[in-house]
Design a protein around this motif. Structure first.
Motif, PDB file in Angstrom:
ATOM      1  N   GLN A  63       6.197   4.287   3.614  1.00  0.00           N
ATOM      2  CA  GLN A  63       7.313   5.186   3.295  1.00  0.00           C
ATOM      3  C   GLN A  63       7.519   5.333   1.788  1.00  0.00           C
ATOM      4  O   GLN A  63       7.880   6.414   1.315  1.00  0.00           O
ATOM      5  CB  GLN A  63       8.599   4.662   3.946  1.00  0.00           C
ATOM      6  CG  GLN A  63       8.621   4.781   5.449  1.00  0.00           C
ATOM      7  CD  GLN A  63       9.980   5.218   5.960  1.00  0.00           C
ATOM      8  OE1 GLN A  63      10.795   5.802   5.240  1.00  0.00           O
ATOM      9  NE2 GLN A  63      10.236   4.948   7.218  1.00  0.00           N
ATOM     10  N   TRP A  64       7.294   4.269   1.041  1.00  0.00           N
ATOM     11  CA  TRP A  64       7.576   4.327  -0.398  1.00  0.00           C
ATOM     12  C   TRP A  64       6.639   5.277  -1.139  1.00  0.00           C
ATOM     13  O   TRP A  64       6.941   5.715  -2.247  1.00  0.00           O
ATOM     14  CB  TRP A  64       7.493   2.930  -1.008  1.00  0.00           C
ATOM     15  CG  TRP A  64       8.319   1.924  -0.278  1.00  0.00           C
ATOM     16  CD1 TRP A  64       7.889   0.772   0.301  1.00  0.00           C
ATOM     17  CD2 TRP A  64       9.737   1.974  -0.029  1.00  0.00           C
ATOM     18  NE1 TRP A  64       8.926   0.100   0.894  1.00  0.00           N
ATOM     19  CE2 TRP A  64      10.076   0.821   0.707  1.00  0.00           C
ATOM     20  CE3 TRP A  64      10.744   2.879  -0.345  1.00  0.00           C
ATOM     21  CZ2 TRP A  64      11.373   0.540   1.131  1.00  0.00           C
ATOM     22  CZ3 TRP A  64      12.044   2.608   0.070  1.00  0.00           C
ATOM     23  CH2 TRP A  64      12.340   1.469   0.795  1.00  0.00           C
ATOM     24  N   HIS A 115       5.751   8.340  -0.033  1.00  0.00           N
ATOM     25  CA  HIS A 115       5.952   9.740   0.376  1.00  0.00           C
ATOM     26  C   HIS A 115       7.267  10.271  -0.184  1.00  0.00           C
ATOM     27  O   HIS A 115       8.308   9.621  -0.064  1.00  0.00           O
ATOM     28  CB  HIS A 115       5.953   9.844   1.903  1.00  0.00           C
ATOM     29  CG  HIS A 115       5.731  11.221   2.409  1.00  0.00           C
ATOM     30  ND1 HIS A 115       6.669  12.227   2.282  1.00  0.00           N
ATOM     31  CD2 HIS A 115       4.669  11.778   3.054  1.00  0.00           C
ATOM     32  CE1 HIS A 115       6.198  13.336   2.828  1.00  0.00           C
ATOM     33  NE2 HIS A 115       4.987  13.090   3.298  1.00  0.00           N
ATOM     34  N   CYS A 157      10.446  10.372   2.056  1.00  0.00           N
ATOM     35  CA  CYS A 157      10.947   9.115   2.611  1.00  0.00           C
ATOM     36  C   CYS A 157      11.707   8.340   1.547  1.00  0.00           C
ATOM     37  O   CYS A 157      11.620   8.650   0.361  1.00  0.00           O
ATOM     38  CB  CYS A 157       9.781   8.268   3.137  1.00  0.00           C
ATOM     39  SG  CYS A 157       8.791   9.068   4.417  1.00  0.00           S
ATOM     40  N   SER A 172      15.402   6.345   5.426  1.00  0.00           N
ATOM     41  CA  SER A 172      14.397   6.420   6.485  1.00  0.00           C
ATOM     42  C   SER A 172      13.723   5.065   6.694  1.00  0.00           C
ATOM     43  O   SER A 172      13.374   4.711   7.825  1.00  0.00           O
ATOM     44  CB  SER A 172      13.361   7.494   6.171  1.00  0.00           C
ATOM     45  OG  SER A 172      12.720   7.251   4.932  1.00  0.00           O
ATOM     46  N   ALA A 173      13.532   4.301   5.624  1.00  0.00           N
ATOM     47  CA  ALA A 173      12.938   2.969   5.776  1.00  0.00           C
ATOM     48  C   ALA A 173      13.851   2.074   6.610  1.00  0.00           C
ATOM     49  O   ALA A 173      13.388   1.351   7.503  1.00  0.00           O
ATOM     50  CB  ALA A 173      12.682   2.344   4.412  1.00  0.00           C
ATOM     51  N   GLY A 201       4.418   7.618   6.414  1.00  0.00           N
ATOM     52  CA  GLY A 201       4.741   7.872   5.013  1.00  0.00           C
ATOM     53  C   GLY A 201       3.502   8.468   4.377  1.00  0.00           C
ATOM     54  O   GLY A 201       3.021   9.507   4.823  1.00  0.00           O
ATOM     55  N   ASP A 202       2.945   7.814   3.398  1.00  0.00           N
ATOM     56  CA  ASP A 202       1.687   8.258   2.802  1.00  0.00           C
ATOM     57  C   ASP A 202       0.596   7.239   3.102  1.00  0.00           C
ATOM     58  O   ASP A 202       0.705   6.067   2.737  1.00  0.00           O
ATOM     59  CB  ASP A 202       1.822   8.433   1.292  1.00  0.00           C
ATOM     60  CG  ASP A 202       0.567   9.057   0.702  1.00  0.00           C
ATOM     61  OD1 ASP A 202      -0.393   8.302   0.449  1.00  0.00           O
ATOM     62  OD2 ASP A 202       0.537  10.280   0.511  1.00  0.00           O
ATOM     63  N   TRP A 225       0.987  10.868  -2.336  1.00  0.00           N
ATOM     64  CA  TRP A 225       1.157   9.871  -3.396  1.00  0.00           C
ATOM     65  C   TRP A 225       0.408  10.349  -4.638  1.00  0.00           C
ATOM     66  O   TRP A 225      -0.810  10.508  -4.613  1.00  0.00           O
ATOM     67  CB  TRP A 225       0.613   8.528  -2.921  1.00  0.00           C
ATOM     68  CG  TRP A 225       0.762   7.413  -3.898  1.00  0.00           C
ATOM     69  CD1 TRP A 225       1.834   7.165  -4.694  1.00  0.00           C
ATOM     70  CD2 TRP A 225      -0.198   6.384  -4.168  1.00  0.00           C
ATOM     71  NE1 TRP A 225       1.603   6.048  -5.461  1.00  0.00           N
ATOM     72  CE2 TRP A 225       0.369   5.546  -5.160  1.00  0.00           C
ATOM     73  CE3 TRP A 225      -1.469   6.087  -3.681  1.00  0.00           C
ATOM     74  CZ2 TRP A 225      -0.301   4.435  -5.661  1.00  0.00           C
ATOM     75  CZ3 TRP A 225      -2.130   4.978  -4.184  1.00  0.00           C
ATOM     76  CH2 TRP A 225      -1.558   4.164  -5.154  1.00  0.00           C
TER      77      TRP A 225
END
Length: 219
Positions: free
Chosen positions: A39-40, A42, A45, A49-50, A102-103, A149
């Motif tokens: 998530q971190w 994207h 996000c 959302s996390a 996420g990414d 990312w």
């Protein structure tokens, strides 16, 4: 490692049954770790959302709200700073890793940096449940359209399986079948397109699509 590669998580009874089959026991008897790291990476996000993934609250999915014997949090970006001798036992003791989206390139980076990626071959009975990017990270490539990312060198990921995944079919305007066909041309390899009611089960070298929705395979 046994894989349950989903688009939207455990969203229907068929996918839930596939998870139990991979575990060899009910989820209520299984120890789980959830991994929100992707998530971190994207831009869509973040903390809300996390937390949604970790808590299992809607609309961010329900993996963490399923009945587990134990449920813990594993944040890959922290692992290098505490040492593998501390975190490796946590992973080895878990029956299942619940890995959020996420990414995928960011997740791939931290799986390698943390040492988790190199540990995977030593976990033949552990079940990996991926959601979106958490599934895509196991593939050879994700396609340029899915790289969010900025520091990603390219679209390559771990290559644990030999096919790529286009998730969330018809969930977002950009995730249409027409876009999937263009994506598959770029990927230039075996690929699956699937909606959030579909998953891919991989165990003992066998690949099986589990679906109550819509999916297709590009050779």
């Amino acid at each position: 490692m046994k894989l349950l590669l989903t688009s939207g998580g455990v969203t229907n009874p068929s996918i839930a049954d596939a998870l139990v089959d991979l575990l060899g026991k009910p989820t209520a008897e299984a120890d789980a770790l959830c991994i929100p790291t992707a998530q971190w990476g994207h831009p869509l996000c973040g903390p809300v959302s996390a937390r949604g993934f970790v808590s299992g609250l809607p609309p961010w999915g329900g993996l963490s709200s399923m009945e587990w014997k134990t449920l813990g949090l594993l944040e890959l970006t922290a692992l290098r700073s505490i040492g593998q001798d501390r975190w490796e036992p946590w992973v080895r003791e878990a029956d299942v890793l619940l890995v959020d989206g996420g990414d995928a390139t960011y997740l791939c980076h931290w799986m390698r940096e943390s040492g988790l990626a190199s540990l995977l071959p030593a976990l033949p009975e552990t079940v990996w449940v991926g959601v979106s990017a958490g599934s895509m990270v196991m593939t050879p490539r994700i396609g340029g359209a899915f790289v969010e990312w900025p520091s990603a060198p390219d679209d390559t990921t771990l290559g644990i399986v030999d096919f790529s995944i286009f998730p969330h079919l018809d969930v977002f305007p950009t995730n249409s079948m027409d876009e999937a066909q263009r994506w598959a041309t770029e990927i230039d390899g075996p690929a699956y397109v699937m909606d959030d009611q579909t998953a891919i089960k991989v165990a003992d070298g066998t690949v099986e699509v589990v679906s109550e929705g819509r999916w297709t395979q590009f050779p």
